[in-house]
Write a protein that holds these residues in place. Structure first.
Motif, PDB file in Angstrom:
ATOM      1  N   MET A 542       0.845  -1.191   0.000  1.00 53.76           N
ATOM      2  CA  MET A 542       0.000   0.000   0.000  1.00 53.76           C
ATOM      3  C   MET A 542       0.882   1.243   0.000  1.00 53.76           C
ATOM      4  O   MET A 542       1.881   1.304   0.709  1.00 53.76           O
ATOM      5  CB  MET A 542      -0.925   0.001   1.221  1.00 53.76           C
ATOM      6  N   TYR A 543       0.508   2.235  -0.776  1.00 51.49           N
ATOM      7  CA  TYR A 543       1.161   3.545  -0.750  1.00 51.49           C
ATOM      8  C   TYR A 543       0.125   4.580  -1.147  1.00 51.49           C
ATOM      9  O   TYR A 543      -0.948   4.259  -1.684  1.00 51.49           O
ATOM     10  CB  TYR A 543       2.381   3.590  -1.678  1.00 51.49           C
ATOM     11  N   ARG A 544       0.441   5.843  -0.884  1.00 52.40           N
ATOM     12  CA  ARG A 544      -0.539   6.906  -1.100  1.00 52.40           C
ATOM     13  C   ARG A 544      -0.019   7.911  -2.133  1.00 52.40           C
ATOM     14  O   ARG A 544       1.158   8.247  -2.148  1.00 52.40           O
ATOM     15  CB  ARG A 544      -0.858   7.610   0.213  1.00 52.40           C
ATOM     16  N   GLU A 622     -11.471  -6.796  -4.116  1.00 52.55           N
ATOM     17  CA  GLU A 622     -10.742  -8.018  -4.423  1.00 52.55           C
ATOM     18  C   GLU A 622      -9.267  -7.879  -4.062  1.00 52.55           C
ATOM     19  O   GLU A 622      -8.649  -8.809  -3.532  1.00 52.55           O
ATOM     20  CB  GLU A 622     -10.893  -8.362  -5.908  1.00 52.55           C
ATOM     21  N   ALA A 623      -8.679  -6.702  -4.343  1.00 55.34           N
ATOM     22  CA  ALA A 623      -7.265  -6.498  -4.005  1.00 55.34           C
ATOM     23  C   ALA A 623      -7.046  -6.556  -2.501  1.00 55.34           C
ATOM     24  O   ALA A 623      -6.032  -7.105  -2.027  1.00 55.34           O
ATOM     25  CB  ALA A 623      -6.796  -5.157  -4.565  1.00 55.34           C
ATOM     26  N   MET A 624      -7.964  -6.025  -1.703  1.00 56.93           N
ATOM     27  CA  MET A 624      -7.827  -6.044  -0.251  1.00 56.93           C
ATOM     28  C   MET A 624      -8.262  -7.379   0.340  1.00 56.93           C
ATOM     29  O   MET A 624      -7.949  -7.681   1.500  1.00 56.93           O
ATOM     30  CB  MET A 624      -8.639  -4.901   0.368  1.00 56.93           C
ATOM     31  N   MET A 747       0.091  -4.214   4.334  1.00 55.86           N
ATOM     32  CA  MET A 747      -1.035  -4.347   5.257  1.00 55.86           C
ATOM     33  C   MET A 747      -0.676  -5.238   6.443  1.00 55.86           C
ATOM     34  O   MET A 747      -1.203  -5.041   7.541  1.00 55.86           O
ATOM     35  CB  MET A 747      -2.247  -4.910   4.519  1.00 55.86           C
ATOM     36  N   SER A 748       0.226  -6.178   6.244  1.00 57.25           N
ATOM     37  CA  SER A 748       0.674  -6.998   7.376  1.00 57.25           C
ATOM     38  C   SER A 748       1.388  -6.131   8.408  1.00 57.25           C
ATOM     39  O   SER A 748       1.184  -6.288   9.620  1.00 57.25           O
ATOM     40  CB  SER A 748       1.594  -8.116   6.888  1.00 57.25           C
TER      41      SER A 748
END
Length: 814
Positions: A542-544, A622-624, A747-748
């Protein structure tokens, strides 16, 4: 005239020295003689400087004779004075004797000091943490007058809502209990640099925040009221760390221009280091809020400085009065209420319970250590019965025996405390390094006067705790009976054996209490760790990305950018699927209210919880790894035209509004002026706020319907997700080299960081309980060893009469 008078007086410091060292009955005589000779020299024409030099020589030369006179007068001292000198001499003698005695028994001394060191080290480390979090004052003038301002709305099921700007303006104008108050908001910007663009954190502040805190800039000035208005000049203040890091502490930085989100801002000041205590950020900018906008938004953090003598209760009553008086103008004020809390309580209050529990647990470890040492000293006093009896027979008072034994306890405590405090400070530093990513940077666990005072209190308390019972027991022993025994080992009285038994039982009981509590804590943490978060965090990067409005002015441009970016990301090797969301799990909150079509009118007093809203792209769920329970997910065309106004709701939302029917096809809207949105799917609940927080109702909104500028990109990978960072950064650089990739994580990692406080509390409890068990085992061994040594003659007689070794061992174990 004053100068002449001053030159005719003896030096005051020399006079003070003579008064200090000369006995009282001689003091005035000596001073009179010196003063007379000093005046005679002046009258004879001696320069004042030479006369003063002579006076100094006489004062210094009188030190030796004065000391000799004091020594000769010692024999005529009053009983009270002589008693004080004798007392200090006795204490010195006791300390020297205690050191010699403990050195002769290194095994006993080492065991006692090691136990005490463990207990004090743990207590010092945890107290340093507690002190750094809750006791160390903020570095501002009168920090006790600083309070956090917020609003609460129980009907919305929100303990803290944040502050509405209209409410703040009303409070600031009409209050009578505050000297000043201000509000601020967190934000971030793309900073253009010579190398690569960077995402920097910022705080948007009202112009008077610095005055509330009572801080002055290192360079330049603070914001003006004119700059804190809509359309005001673009100005910025640099945080102290930013000035030293990015700008090399350049004193000429004032007046320079920096580019934020594609627009120029002028540097007008450099903030002092204390500014980070309110909010860690790289920059400060004017809030420039418009009081006519965001009337239904609660998004600000407030801080106020109460007037001297005002209590928090009085300040809260004042703001509540103002808040309720505005109900006619703002009916929502019937639902919201002001909140006034100490700043540290608001920022760090969530850690107080865990820190207090750990402090209590480690305190029990010290109690167990003291019980162990008390048992060892009580058992050891049995072997010293003849020595103590001889001292009593020779005239030693019982209190002298108690004083001697307590002195030995104090010597052990001082050594154990010195080593334990050093280890505790080192342990606190290690804990601070471990928590560097989750605690505010200004939190410090360093040694200070409170920690030193706590260590001294533990030293004295420990000495009394483990030394008093053995000392009193030894002093009360039967001296005559002990001297009549034919061996150096006196028989153990029933009372003293009972005291040993009580100590052993107490330390085992305390150890088991800690073990049970730690076991429950670890079990609860493991159960929490195994809680289903509602998504699959494995292999998710994940990145913003935040698009500046100066470059991406309208929603169509922003939607086109993220469509193309996701398309390029999906084409990278190792990428399974990619999506985007405004606020993925474990991030910030955006809450709205919804009306339900054909629903009966709501009770005005009934709870109306806020709904968590997330703008997501079609592949995000689906990605999450969010499970779809019924209906369908978003299609690429959803939200792009008037005929595709659809939403997806979570389980909690569906159960609240359609408990007995299928939610698919029902319609909702955000207000009477907005269009209806059709529910097309229901997902499993996602633990958005953390695994240990209650579930809230939520709605997923198709991203193209609003086209927000800031999105979190979520990539599910078939490889190590961190290996995709470089390719994804290159994709972004190819699309727009002025955009930085920010908040890169997996996310982990996010899930693990959300559990750090519970994990730390659980494992620290387990560690301290195991240390307590080890101390109890060691203490029991030491006590049993001493008591068995006492029974050598008894055991020999038993075996001579036919007792087998197994029977003897069994008797001791029982």
């Amino acid at each position: 005239m004053k100068a002449a008078d001053s030159s005719n007086r003896p030096p005051r410091a020399a006079e003070w020295l003579v008064r200090l060292i000369t006995p009282g009955h001689d003091r005035e005589v000596v001073l009179g003689d010196l003063h007379e000779e000093f005046q005679r020299q002046l009258l004879a024409g001696t320069p004042p400087a030479n006369a003063k030099r002579w006076y100094w020589l006489q004062a210094i030369g009188s030190i030796g004779p004065s000391i000799r006179r004091r020594l000769r007068a010692r024999a005529t001292l009053s009983p009270l004075t002589l008693g004080g000198i004798q007392m200090f001499g006795t204490i010195f003698h006791d300390v020297r004797y205690a050191v010699r005695t403990l050195v002769k028994q290194p095994a006993y001394s080492f065991t006692a000091i090691a136990m005490l060191t463990l207990g004090i080290a743990g207590n010092t480390a945890i107290f340093s943490v507690f002190n750094g979090l809750f006791l160390r004052p903020l570095p501002f003038e009168s920090p006790e007058r600083l309070v956090n301002l917020d609003e609460t709305a129980p009907r919305w099921n929100l303990e803290f809502v944040a502050v509405n700007y209209q409410d703040f303006a009303n409070w600031r104008e009409n209050n009578t209990t505050f000297d000043a108050m201000a509000v601020f908001d967190e934000e971030s910007f793309n900073l253009a640099t010579d190398d690569e663009p960077a995402r920097v954190s910022a705080v948007l502040v009202t112009h008077d925040l610095a005055n509330v805190l009572g801080i002055d800039p290192v360079l330049g000035r603070h914001f003006t009221a004119a700059e804190d208005t809509p359309g005001g000049e673009h100005v910025v203040q640099l945080a102290y760390a930013t000035w030293r890091g990015r700008f090399a502490a350049d004193p000429a930085v004032i007046g320079r221009s920096v580019t934020l989100d594609g627009e120029p801002y002028t540097v007008v000041g450099v903030l002092p280091p204390e500014a980070e205590f309110i909010q860690e950020a790289d920059l400060w900018l004017p809030l420039s809020a418009d009081i006519s906008e965001n009337t239904g938004s609660w998004w600000l953090t407030g801080i106020g400085r109460m007037k001297p003598g005002v209590t928090i209760e009085q300040a809260l009553a004042d703001l509540t009065r103002i808040h309720k008086n505005a109900i006619e103008e703002r009916p929502v004020n019937e639902t919201t209420t002001p909140v006034v809390l100490p700043v540290l309580e608001r920022v760090l209050g969530e850690y107080r319970l865990g820190a207090s529990v750990i402090l209590g647990a480690v305190g029990l470890v010290l109690v167990i250590a003291c019980a162990n040492i008390a048992g060892l000293m009580l058992a050891r006093s049995l072997t010293r019965g003849r020595e103590i009896a001889i001292r009593v027979a020779l005239g030693a008072a019982r209190r002298r025996v108690v004083q001697q034994l307590l002195t030995e306890s104090m010597v052990l405590s001082v050594v154990g405390a010195a080593v334990g405090t050093a280890l505790g400070v080192a342990g606190a530093s290690a804990l601070r390094a471990i928590t560097a990513e989750v605690l505010p940077g200004w939190v410090s666990f360093a040694l200070d006067l409170r920690v030193l005072g706590f260590a001294v209190a533990m030293t004295v308390g420990a000495a009394m705790a483990f030394g008093l019972l053995p000392a009193l027991s030894a002093a009360r022993s039967d001296a005559a009976g002990t001297l009549h025994t034919t061996t150096t080992r006196a028989s153990v009285s029933r009372a003293r054996r009972r005291a040993l038994d009580v100590l052993v039982v107490a330390e085992v009981a305390l150890s088991l209490v800690l073990l049970v509590a730690a076991g429950l804590s670890v079990r609860d943490f493991l159960e929490l760790r195994n809680t289903d978060p509602g998504f699959r965090p494995e292999n998710v990067l994940m990145y913003r990305i935040s698009l500046p409005s100066a470059t991406y002015e309208d929603a169509e441009q922003r939607i086109a950018f993220f469509d193309e970016h996701l398309s390029r990301i999906r084409a990278l090797p190792g990428v399974e699927i990619a999506g985007a969301a405004t606020n993925p799990p474990l991030s910030y909150h955006s809450g709205w209210f919804f009306e339900i079509e054909d629903a009966p009118p709501e009770d005005p007093d009934a709870p109306r919880p806020v709904t968590l809203v997330r703008m997501v792209t079609d592949d995000y769920l689906e990605a999450m790894g969010v499970t779809l329970l019924s209906g369908r997910t978003f299609a690429p065309e959803d939200g792009r035209d008037e005929g595709s106004r659809v939403v997806i709701v979570n389980e909690t939302f569906a159960k609240r509004y359609w408990p007995d029917s299928d939610p698919i096809g029902h319609r909702i809207r955000t207000g009477s002026e907005s269009e209806w949105l059709t529910v097309i799917g229901v997902t499993r609940d996602v633990k958005h706020y953390g695994l240990d927080t209650e579930m809230r109702q939520g709605v997923y909104w198709p991203y193209p319907s609003l086209g927000r500028a800031g999105m979190a990109i979520v990539i599910r990978a078939a490889v190590d997700p961190l290996t995709l960072v470089a390719p994804a950064r290159q994709v972004l650089r190819d699309m727009d080299p002025t955009l930085p990739m920010a908040n890169i994580t997996t996310m982990s990692q996010e899930l693990e960081e959300s559990l750090w406080a519970r994990r730390a509390a659980s494992w620290l409890s387990a560690i301290f309980s195991l240390v307590a068990l080890a101390l109890a085992v060691g203490g029991i061994y030491g006590v049993v060893s001493y008591t068995v040594n006492q029974r050598t003659k008894e055991i020999g007689i038993r075996m001579a009469l036919g007792a087998r070794p197994g029977q003897v061992v069994g008797a001791v174990l029982r």
